[in-house]
Scaffold this motif. Structure first.
Motif, PDB file in Angstrom:
ATOM      1  N   GLU A 297      64.059  14.325  27.865  1.00 24.95           N
ATOM      2  CA  GLU A 297      62.746  14.408  28.507  1.00 24.95           C
ATOM      3  C   GLU A 297      61.993  15.569  27.872  1.00 24.95           C
ATOM      4  OE1 GLU A 297      60.673  14.954  32.914  1.00 24.95           O
ATOM      5  OE2 GLU A 297      62.800  14.460  32.751  1.00 24.95           O
ATOM      6  N   PRO A 298      60.915  15.299  27.134  1.00 29.41           N
ATOM      7  CA  PRO A 298      60.197  16.380  26.442  1.00 29.41           C
ATOM      8  C   PRO A 298      59.656  17.425  27.407  1.00 29.41           C
ATOM      9  CG  PRO A 298      59.535  14.241  25.603  1.00 29.41           C
ATOM     10  CD  PRO A 298      60.352  13.985  26.826  1.00 29.41           C
ATOM     11  N   ARG A 299      59.623  18.660  26.946  1.00 29.40           N
ATOM     12  CA  ARG A 299      59.090  19.768  27.730  1.00 29.40           C
ATOM     13  C   ARG A 299      57.565  19.813  27.622  1.00 29.40           C
ATOM     14  NH1 ARG A 299      62.108  24.237  24.379  1.00 29.40           N
ATOM     15  NH2 ARG A 299      63.511  22.452  24.213  1.00 29.40           N
ATOM     16  N   TYR A 300      56.971  20.572  28.498  1.00 27.16           N
ATOM     17  CA  TYR A 300      55.532  20.836  28.416  1.00 27.16           C
ATOM     18  C   TYR A 300      55.319  22.112  27.606  1.00 27.16           C
ATOM     19  CZ  TYR A 300      54.740  17.328  32.035  1.00 27.16           C
ATOM     20  OH  TYR A 300      54.695  16.160  32.736  1.00 27.16           O
ATOM     21  N   ALA A 301      54.265  22.133  26.809  1.00 27.48           N
ATOM     22  CA  ALA A 301      53.950  23.321  26.023  1.00 27.48           C
ATOM     23  C   ALA A 301      53.359  24.401  26.926  1.00 27.48           C
ATOM     24  CB  ALA A 301      52.968  22.970  24.911  1.00 27.48           C
ATOM     25  N   LYS A 302      53.942  25.591  26.895  1.00 24.68           N
ATOM     26  CA  LYS A 302      53.444  26.704  27.701  1.00 24.68           C
ATOM     27  C   LYS A 302      52.291  27.398  26.972  1.00 24.68           C
ATOM     28  CE  LYS A 302      57.968  27.529  29.823  1.00 24.68           C
ATOM     29  NZ  LYS A 302      59.074  28.500  30.012  1.00 24.68           N
ATOM     30  N   LEU A 303      51.411  28.009  27.739  1.00 22.50           N
ATOM     31  CA  LEU A 303      50.227  28.637  27.154  1.00 22.50           C
ATOM     32  C   LEU A 303      50.574  29.660  26.080  1.00 22.50           C
ATOM     33  CD1 LEU A 303      47.183  28.901  27.069  1.00 22.50           C
ATOM     34  CD2 LEU A 303      47.324  30.550  28.956  1.00 22.50           C
ATOM     35  N   PRO A 304      51.547  30.567  26.288  1.00 25.28           N
ATOM     36  CA  PRO A 304      51.883  31.517  25.211  1.00 25.28           C
ATOM     37  C   PRO A 304      52.319  30.810  23.927  1.00 25.28           C
ATOM     38  CG  PRO A 304      52.850  32.221  27.288  1.00 25.28           C
ATOM     39  CD  PRO A 304      52.333  30.841  27.515  1.00 25.28           C
ATOM     40  N   ASN A 305      53.056  29.693  24.077  1.00 24.46           N
ATOM     41  CA  ASN A 305      53.506  28.959  22.896  1.00 24.46           C
ATOM     42  C   ASN A 305      52.349  28.240  22.207  1.00 24.46           C
ATOM     43  OD1 ASN A 305      56.133  29.774  23.339  1.00 24.46           O
ATOM     44  ND2 ASN A 305      56.665  27.971  24.535  1.00 24.46           N
ATOM     45  N   ILE A 306      51.367  27.796  22.998  1.00 25.12           N
ATOM     46  CA  ILE A 306      50.177  27.175  22.416  1.00 25.12           C
ATOM     47  C   ILE A 306      49.412  28.195  21.578  1.00 25.12           C
ATOM     48  CG2 ILE A 306      47.943  26.125  22.954  1.00 25.12           C
ATOM     49  CD1 ILE A 306      49.249  24.900  25.437  1.00 25.12           C
ATOM     50  N   MET A 307      49.332  29.423  22.060  1.00 22.29           N
ATOM     51  CA  MET A 307      48.649  30.480  21.310  1.00 22.29           C
ATOM     52  C   MET A 307      49.427  30.838  20.040  1.00 22.29           C
ATOM     53  SD  MET A 307      46.048  30.708  23.159  1.00 22.29           S
ATOM     54  CE  MET A 307      45.229  32.040  22.292  1.00 22.29           C
ATOM     55  N   LYS A 308      50.759  30.900  20.150  1.00 25.18           N
ATOM     56  CA  LYS A 308      51.587  31.213  18.981  1.00 25.18           C
ATOM     57  C   LYS A 308      51.483  30.113  17.930  1.00 25.18           C
ATOM     58  CE  LYS A 308      55.053  33.881  21.553  1.00 25.18           C
ATOM     59  NZ  LYS A 308      56.464  33.901  22.029  1.00 25.18           N
ATOM     60  N   ALA A 309      51.325  28.860  18.384  1.00 27.14           N
ATOM     61  CA  ALA A 309      51.270  27.728  17.457  1.00 27.14           C
ATOM     62  C   ALA A 309      50.083  27.823  16.512  1.00 27.14           C
ATOM     63  CB  ALA A 309      51.215  26.424  18.236  1.00 27.14           C
ATOM     64  N   LYS A 310      49.022  28.492  16.942  1.00 29.92           N
ATOM     65  CA  LYS A 310      47.831  28.626  16.099  1.00 29.92           C
ATOM     66  C   LYS A 310      48.098  29.485  14.864  1.00 29.92           C
ATOM     67  CE  LYS A 310      44.588  28.084  19.954  1.00 29.92           C
ATOM     68  NZ  LYS A 310      43.494  28.700  20.740  1.00 29.92           N
ATOM     69  N   ARG A 311      49.153  30.313  14.948  1.00 26.56           N
ATOM     70  CA  ARG A 311      49.467  31.211  13.825  1.00 26.56           C
ATOM     71  C   ARG A 311      50.633  30.707  12.979  1.00 26.56           C
ATOM     72  NH1 ARG A 311      48.723  34.700  18.213  1.00 26.56           N
ATOM     73  NH2 ARG A 311      50.975  35.015  18.411  1.00 26.56           N
ATOM     74  N   LYS A 312      51.247  29.626  13.403  1.00 24.79           N
ATOM     75  CA  LYS A 312      52.363  29.086  12.622  1.00 24.79           C
ATOM     76  C   LYS A 312      51.831  28.373  11.385  1.00 24.79           C
ATOM     77  CE  LYS A 312      55.757  28.555  16.365  1.00 24.79           C
ATOM     78  NZ  LYS A 312      56.636  27.621  17.103  1.00 24.79           N
ATOM     79  N   PRO A 313      52.594  28.377  10.297  1.00 27.39           N
ATOM     80  CA  PRO A 313      52.105  27.789   9.039  1.00 27.39           C
ATOM     81  C   PRO A 313      51.927  26.279   9.116  1.00 27.39           C
ATOM     82  CG  PRO A 313      54.408  28.467   8.840  1.00 27.39           C
ATOM     83  CD  PRO A 313      53.919  29.004  10.140  1.00 27.39           C
ATOM     84  N   LEU A 314      50.801  25.804   8.589  1.00 31.46           N
ATOM     85  CA  LEU A 314      50.513  24.375   8.495  1.00 31.46           C
ATOM     86  C   LEU A 314      50.031  24.094   7.080  1.00 31.46           C
ATOM     87  CD1 LEU A 314      48.637  22.214  11.140  1.00 31.46           C
ATOM     88  CD2 LEU A 314      48.403  21.813   8.693  1.00 31.46           C
ATOM     89  N   GLU A 315      50.841  23.409   6.321  1.00 34.13           N
ATOM     90  CA  GLU A 315      50.542  23.111   4.912  1.00 34.13           C
ATOM     91  C   GLU A 315      49.868  21.747   4.795  1.00 34.13           C
ATOM     92  OE1 GLU A 315      52.939  22.452   0.656  1.00 34.13           O
ATOM     93  OE2 GLU A 315      54.035  22.787   2.539  1.00 34.13           O
TER      94      GLU A 315
END
Length: 249
Positions: free
Chosen positions: A182-200
């Motif tokens: 059962e997939p988890r829900y994305a938490k707000l801190p993780n959503i903010m961190k995702a903006k800085r993760k590398p996307l090629e």
């Protein structure tokens, strides 16, 4: 171990779709888009493998126009480490998608590829199998349980007659079924961190993939509307209608 997870952008499963009569395609204007539910399950399984210490990196990849970066960022918020966007505006069939994913897998040298078993728009259930064939990798489709011990996978898969258990060497391809997790829900801190993760961002040409038009959609039509049901007052009346009107007995 590196895990590669392809994800697809689809119309949200809770949205009622409609057909654009001009383009003979599903009208996606102003509709909510999301990660394909089976792909989301695949992301969750890869993240769990990483959290258990059995995988070191989770890489998500998606193919499509620039808009798919929204779903890649969502996957990063769910726990993936980095993302690859293969940018193209073309509508690709499963074989072309499998060829691109094969090129990405060879570039990344991922030991495990986890995909959703099918997308809820095309419902083809072909990409994972084609990817395994192109890469000459063992595969386990419709997985409902995945256990990784060393360089060997034990996968329980759902088949028509019940459950089947397979053992596979790595590298391998797995397609996830609904009951895998059962997939988890994305938490707000993780959503903010995702903006800085590398996307090629890459192109099919940079991956040296030659694509052909293998099939063409001629038209898309909505399913026929069901007629209203009839309430009967007795078993005898039901039998009479089944015999005389429906003619099924």
């Amino acid at each position: 171990m590196k895990v590669l997870v392809p994800v697809k952008r689809v119309v949200d499963a809770n949205v009622k779709v409609r057909v654009n009569t001009d383009t003979q395609q599903v009208d996606t204007a102003n509709l909510k888009m999301a990660i394909n539910p089976f792909c989301e399950i695949a992301v969750e399984e890869a993240v769990r493998l990483k959290e258990s210490g059995k995988a070191q990196e989770v890489v998500v990849v998606s193919i499509g126009a620039k808009a798919v970066q929204e779903q890649l960022r969502t996957a990063l918020a769910l726990g993936a480490d980095r993302a690859i966007h293969v940018e193209t505006d073309d509508e690709l069939v499963p074989l072309s998608i499998a060829k691109i994913l094969h090129a990405v897998q060879e570039k990344e040298q991922a030991e495990l590829v986890i995909l959703g078993k099918q997308s809820i728009d095309g419902d083809n259930n072909q990409t994972g199998q084609m990817l395994a064939a192109l890469g000459k990798m063992p595969q386990a489709t419709f997985a409902s349980e995945v256990l990784l011990e060393g360089n060997e996978l034990t996968v329980t898969r759902e088949v028509d007659g019940g459950l089947q258990t397979l053992t596979l060497p790595l590298p391998a391809v797995i397609t996830s079924d609904l009951r895998l997790n059962e997939p988890r829900y994305a938490k707000l801190p993780n959503i903010m961190k995702a903006k800085r993760k590398p996307l090629e961002v890459v192109s099919p040409d940079s991956l040296e993939v030659s694509l052909k038009q293998h099939q063409k959609i001629l038209s898309v039509t909505p399913p026929a509307k069901r007629s209203a049901g009839v309430i009967v007052k007795s078993v005898d009346e039901l039998i009479a209608k089944l015999k005389n009107e429906a003619k099924v007995i």
